[in-house]
Design a protein around this motif. Structure first.
Motif, PDB file in Angstrom:
ATOM      1  N   LEU A 193      15.250 -22.995   0.519  1.00 13.65           N
ATOM      2  CA  LEU A 193      14.894 -21.765  -0.184  1.00 13.65           C
ATOM      3  C   LEU A 193      15.699 -20.556   0.274  1.00 13.65           C
ATOM      4  O   LEU A 193      15.577 -19.474  -0.313  1.00 13.65           O
ATOM      5  N   ARG A 194      16.502 -20.711   1.315  1.00  8.13           N
ATOM      6  CA  ARG A 194      17.180 -19.540   1.883  1.00  8.13           C
ATOM      7  C   ARG A 194      18.123 -18.818   0.923  1.00  8.13           C
ATOM      8  O   ARG A 194      18.274 -17.600   1.026  1.00  8.13           O
ATOM      9  N   PRO A 195      18.768 -19.506  -0.042  1.00  6.62           N
ATOM     10  CA  PRO A 195      19.570 -18.732  -1.003  1.00  6.62           C
ATOM     11  C   PRO A 195      18.729 -17.886  -1.951  1.00  6.62           C
ATOM     12  O   PRO A 195      19.263 -17.032  -2.652  1.00  6.62           O
ATOM     13  N   TYR A 196      17.415 -18.113  -1.958  1.00  5.37           N
ATOM     14  CA  TYR A 196      16.567 -17.507  -2.972  1.00  5.37           C
ATOM     15  C   TYR A 196      15.449 -16.631  -2.403  1.00  5.37           C
ATOM     16  O   TYR A 196      14.919 -15.781  -3.125  1.00  5.37           O
ATOM     17  N   VAL A 197      15.080 -16.834  -1.166  1.00  2.06           N
ATOM     18  CA  VAL A 197      13.956 -16.113  -0.564  1.00  2.06           C
ATOM     19  C   VAL A 197      14.444 -15.337   0.655  1.00  2.06           C
ATOM     20  O   VAL A 197      15.017 -15.925   1.576  1.00  2.06           O
ATOM     21  N   GLY A 198      14.229 -14.019   0.643  1.00  2.00           N
ATOM     22  CA  GLY A 198      14.600 -13.211   1.800  1.00  2.00           C
ATOM     23  C   GLY A 198      13.621 -13.396   2.938  1.00  2.00           C
ATOM     24  O   GLY A 198      13.989 -13.665   4.070  1.00  2.00           O
ATOM     25  N   ASP A 199      12.337 -13.256   2.634  1.00  2.00           N
ATOM     26  CA  ASP A 199      11.299 -13.490   3.625  1.00  2.00           C
ATOM     27  C   ASP A 199       9.958 -13.635   2.928  1.00  2.00           C
ATOM     28  O   ASP A 199       9.801 -13.317   1.752  1.00  2.00           O
ATOM     29  N   VAL A 200       8.998 -14.179   3.668  1.00  2.00           N
ATOM     30  CA  VAL A 200       7.609 -14.285   3.222  1.00  2.00           C
ATOM     31  C   VAL A 200       6.763 -13.624   4.297  1.00  2.00           C
ATOM     32  O   VAL A 200       6.821 -14.007   5.470  1.00  2.00           O
ATOM     33  N   ILE A 201       5.993 -12.619   3.922  1.00  2.00           N
ATOM     34  CA  ILE A 201       5.221 -11.844   4.886  1.00  2.00           C
ATOM     35  C   ILE A 201       3.764 -11.808   4.462  1.00  2.00           C
ATOM     36  O   ILE A 201       3.444 -11.486   3.317  1.00  2.00           O
ATOM     37  N   GLY A 202       2.884 -12.147   5.387  1.00  2.00           N
ATOM     38  CA  GLY A 202       1.460 -11.925   5.202  1.00  2.00           C
ATOM     39  C   GLY A 202       1.078 -10.628   5.871  1.00  2.00           C
ATOM     40  O   GLY A 202       1.603 -10.290   6.932  1.00  2.00           O
ATOM     41  N   TYR A 203       0.184  -9.876   5.252  1.00  2.00           N
ATOM     42  CA  TYR A 203      -0.231  -8.596   5.834  1.00  2.00           C
ATOM     43  C   TYR A 203      -1.746  -8.474   5.753  1.00  2.00           C
ATOM     44  O   TYR A 203      -2.393  -9.002   4.839  1.00  2.00           O
ATOM     45  N   ALA A 204      -2.315  -7.793   6.734  1.00  3.41           N
ATOM     46  CA  ALA A 204      -3.765  -7.587   6.768  1.00  3.41           C
ATOM     47  C   ALA A 204      -4.066  -6.312   7.534  1.00  3.41           C
ATOM     48  O   ALA A 204      -3.411  -6.013   8.540  1.00  3.41           O
ATOM     49  N   SER A 205      -5.049  -5.568   7.062  1.00  4.61           N
ATOM     50  CA  SER A 205      -5.438  -4.324   7.700  1.00  4.61           C
ATOM     51  C   SER A 205      -6.948  -4.315   7.909  1.00  4.61           C
ATOM     52  O   SER A 205      -7.711  -4.808   7.070  1.00  4.61           O
ATOM     53  N   ASP A 206      -7.366  -3.725   9.021  1.00  5.16           N
ATOM     54  CA  ASP A 206      -8.791  -3.539   9.287  1.00  5.16           C
ATOM     55  C   ASP A 206      -9.282  -2.183   8.790  1.00  5.16           C
ATOM     56  O   ASP A 206     -10.477  -1.901   8.870  1.00  5.16           O
ATOM     57  N   ALA A 207      -8.374  -1.370   8.286  1.00  3.02           N
ATOM     58  CA  ALA A 207      -8.724  -0.017   7.826  1.00  3.02           C
ATOM     59  C   ALA A 207      -8.603   0.068   6.314  1.00  3.02           C
ATOM     60  O   ALA A 207      -7.898  -0.730   5.685  1.00  3.02           O
ATOM     61  N   PRO A 208      -9.260   1.032   5.689  1.00  2.49           N
ATOM     62  CA  PRO A 208      -9.088   1.227   4.250  1.00  2.49           C
ATOM     63  C   PRO A 208      -7.625   1.499   3.924  1.00  2.49           C
ATOM     64  O   PRO A 208      -6.903   2.109   4.731  1.00  2.49           O
ATOM     65  N   PRO A 209      -7.146   1.047   2.768  1.00  6.86           N
ATOM     66  CA  PRO A 209      -5.745   1.292   2.412  1.00  6.86           C
ATOM     67  C   PRO A 209      -5.485   2.769   2.208  1.00  6.86           C
ATOM     68  O   PRO A 209      -6.395   3.531   1.881  1.00  6.86           O
ATOM     69  N   PRO A 210      -4.247   3.217   2.406  1.00  3.47           N
ATOM     70  CA  PRO A 210      -3.931   4.625   2.146  1.00  3.47           C
ATOM     71  C   PRO A 210      -4.118   4.957   0.674  1.00  3.47           C
ATOM     72  O   PRO A 210      -4.070   4.067  -0.187  1.00  3.47           O
ATOM     73  N   GLU A 211      -4.348   6.224   0.395  1.00  2.59           N
ATOM     74  CA  GLU A 211      -4.544   6.631  -0.992  1.00  2.59           C
ATOM     75  C   GLU A 211      -3.319   6.303  -1.840  1.00  2.59           C
ATOM     76  O   GLU A 211      -3.442   5.911  -2.996  1.00  2.59           O
ATOM     77  N   VAL A 212      -2.131   6.467  -1.247  1.00  2.00           N
ATOM     78  CA  VAL A 212      -0.894   6.198  -1.964  1.00  2.00           C
ATOM     79  C   VAL A 212       0.090   5.528  -1.009  1.00  2.00           C
ATOM     80  O   VAL A 212       0.218   5.934   0.145  1.00  2.00           O
ATOM     81  N   HIS A 213       0.744   4.486  -1.503  1.00  2.00           N
ATOM     82  CA  HIS A 213       1.831   3.839  -0.774  1.00  2.00           C
ATOM     83  C   HIS A 213       3.002   3.694  -1.741  1.00  2.00           C
ATOM     84  O   HIS A 213       2.799   3.450  -2.942  1.00  2.00           O
ATOM     85  N   ARG A 214       4.223   3.864  -1.250  1.00  2.00           N
ATOM     86  CA  ARG A 214       5.404   3.797  -2.108  1.00  2.00           C
ATOM     87  C   ARG A 214       6.076   2.433  -1.976  1.00  2.00           C
ATOM     88  O   ARG A 214       6.432   2.012  -0.884  1.00  2.00           O
ATOM     89  N   GLY A 215       6.243   1.783  -3.117  1.00  2.00           N
ATOM     90  CA  GLY A 215       6.994   0.525  -3.144  1.00  2.00           C
ATOM     91  C   GLY A 215       8.453   0.840  -3.409  1.00  2.00           C
ATOM     92  O   GLY A 215       8.857   1.126  -4.541  1.00  2.00           O
ATOM     93  N   LEU A 216       9.266   0.821  -2.350  1.00  2.00           N
ATOM     94  CA  LEU A 216      10.648   1.291  -2.446  1.00  2.00           C
ATOM     95  C   LEU A 216      11.566   0.247  -3.080  1.00  2.00           C
ATOM     96  O   LEU A 216      11.371  -0.955  -2.900  1.00  2.00           O
ATOM     97  N   PRO A 217      12.597   0.691  -3.783  1.00  2.00           N
ATOM     98  CA  PRO A 217      13.575  -0.247  -4.326  1.00  2.00           C
ATOM     99  C   PRO A 217      14.413  -0.866  -3.219  1.00  2.00           C
ATOM    100  O   PRO A 217      14.602  -0.286  -2.148  1.00  2.00           O
ATOM    101  N   SER A 218      14.917  -2.072  -3.484  1.00  2.00           N
ATOM    102  CA  SER A 218      15.753  -2.777  -2.517  1.00  2.00           C
ATOM    103  C   SER A 218      16.602  -3.794  -3.267  1.00  2.00           C
ATOM    104  O   SER A 218      16.599  -3.840  -4.501  1.00  2.00           O
ATOM    105  N   ARG A 219      17.299  -4.639  -2.530  1.00  2.00           N
ATOM    106  CA  ARG A 219      18.128  -5.690  -3.115  1.00  2.00           C
ATOM    107  C   ARG A 219      17.299  -6.898  -3.547  1.00  2.00           C
ATOM    108  O   ARG A 219      17.855  -7.886  -4.037  1.00  2.00           O
TER     109      ARG A 219
END
Length: 290
Positions: A20-46
């Motif tokens: 999968l390396r030619p096709y997948v940059g990374d796979v990340i799991g994320y988890a927070s114990d706090a409420p999410p921020p009111e706004v988060h920015r999904g930035l552009p990338s490659r």
């Protein structure tokens, strides 16, 4: 897998399967114990992006557009930040895809997903809902990564990828290798096309003009540096990334992210892994809570 926590947000990852390396940059799991921020920015990338939430739907809004919610989504290449808001989601899995992945895994050029966010079933069909349920039922990150990897490997095995013109593949590679520093005319000369022909074909294939892709790649270089070095001299960062001066960097940041570099660092950096390509493991309690 390993690392540290970043404030109230934890991360998990593991090396991508070799196939999968030619096709997948990374796979990340994320988890927070706090409420999410009111706004988060999904930035552009490659990269294009897949996100599957493990709790509540994710709210996505393009600048000036309505809020849309997704349990699982795919987002194409884009040139301005999307706003993530109006959501109670705190846990999920994110997959970064190279443009080549859309042909290999979904049978379509990345340009068809350019500057859009769609429900994941638009490219995976009914398998998207089953995958979302399975990921939510899994008790460990390793199991979730196994499930995602299995789906992607089966797609790679079962589909016959459509091909891209080699000139376009070369042009994308050159832009990425230079972090957007190569000019469009030079790029066109290298592939033996006119500037206009390259631009037209590039937009059709990737959904962005080569000049716009260069801006995104240069911006991505800056944000990656800020994530590794959160107390920089912005004038030095601007010079290293090829901006005329710090003011030029600030204007570009405002145009792409909708805020200044300092504002982005204050609001976003505390909840991001320091290295965009290497996240940290979440605490065991968070990893097994969904």
């Amino acid at each position: 897998m390993g690392g540290t926590e970043h404030g109230t947000m934890g991360y998990a990852t593991r090396p991508v399967h070799p196939a999968l390396r030619p096709y997948v940059g990374d796979v990340i799991g994320y988890a927070s114990d706090a409420p999410p921020p009111e706004v988060h920015r999904g930035l552009p990338s490659r990269h294009l992006t897949i996100v599957v939430t493990l709790d509540e739907p994710l709210g996505i809004r393009w600048p000036g557009g309505p809020l849309e919610k997704h349990d699982a989504l795919v987002g194409g290449l884009h040139s301005t930040a999307v706003v993530i808001a109006g959501t109670a989601s705190r846990t999920g899995v994110q997959v970064s895809l190279t443009p080549a992945a859309t042909r290999a895994l979904f049978g379509l050029p990345p340009g068809e997903l350019g500057s859009v966010v769609l429900d994941l079933d638009a490219v995976l069909g009914p398998r998207a809902a089953r995958l979302t349920d399975q990921l939510r039922e899994a008790s460990t990150w390793e199991r979730r990564f196994d499930l995602l990897e299995g789906v992607l490997l089966r797609r790679l095995r079962d589909r016959r990828p459509t091909t891209v013109r080699p000139e376009l593949g070369w042009a994308w590679l050159r832009l990425c290798e230079s972090n957007g520093a190569i000019g469009v005319q030079e790029l066109a000369s290298e592939v033996g096309w006119s500037r206009r022909h390259l631009t037209d074909r590039f937009v059709t294939e990737f959904g962005l003009a080569p000049k716009v892709a260069s801006r995104v790649l240069r911006f991505e270089r800056v944000t990656a540096h800020l994530r590794r070095h959160p107390r920089p001299r912005l004038a030095d960062v601007a010079a290293a990334a090829g901006f005329a001066d710090q003011s030029h960097l600030t204007r570009e940041f405002q145009a792409i992210a909708g805020c200044s570099p300092r504002q982005w660092m204050a609001e976003e950096l505390p909840n991001l892994p320091s290295n965009p390509q290497a996240a940290a493991i979440v605490p065991a309690s968070a990893a097994g809570s969904h």
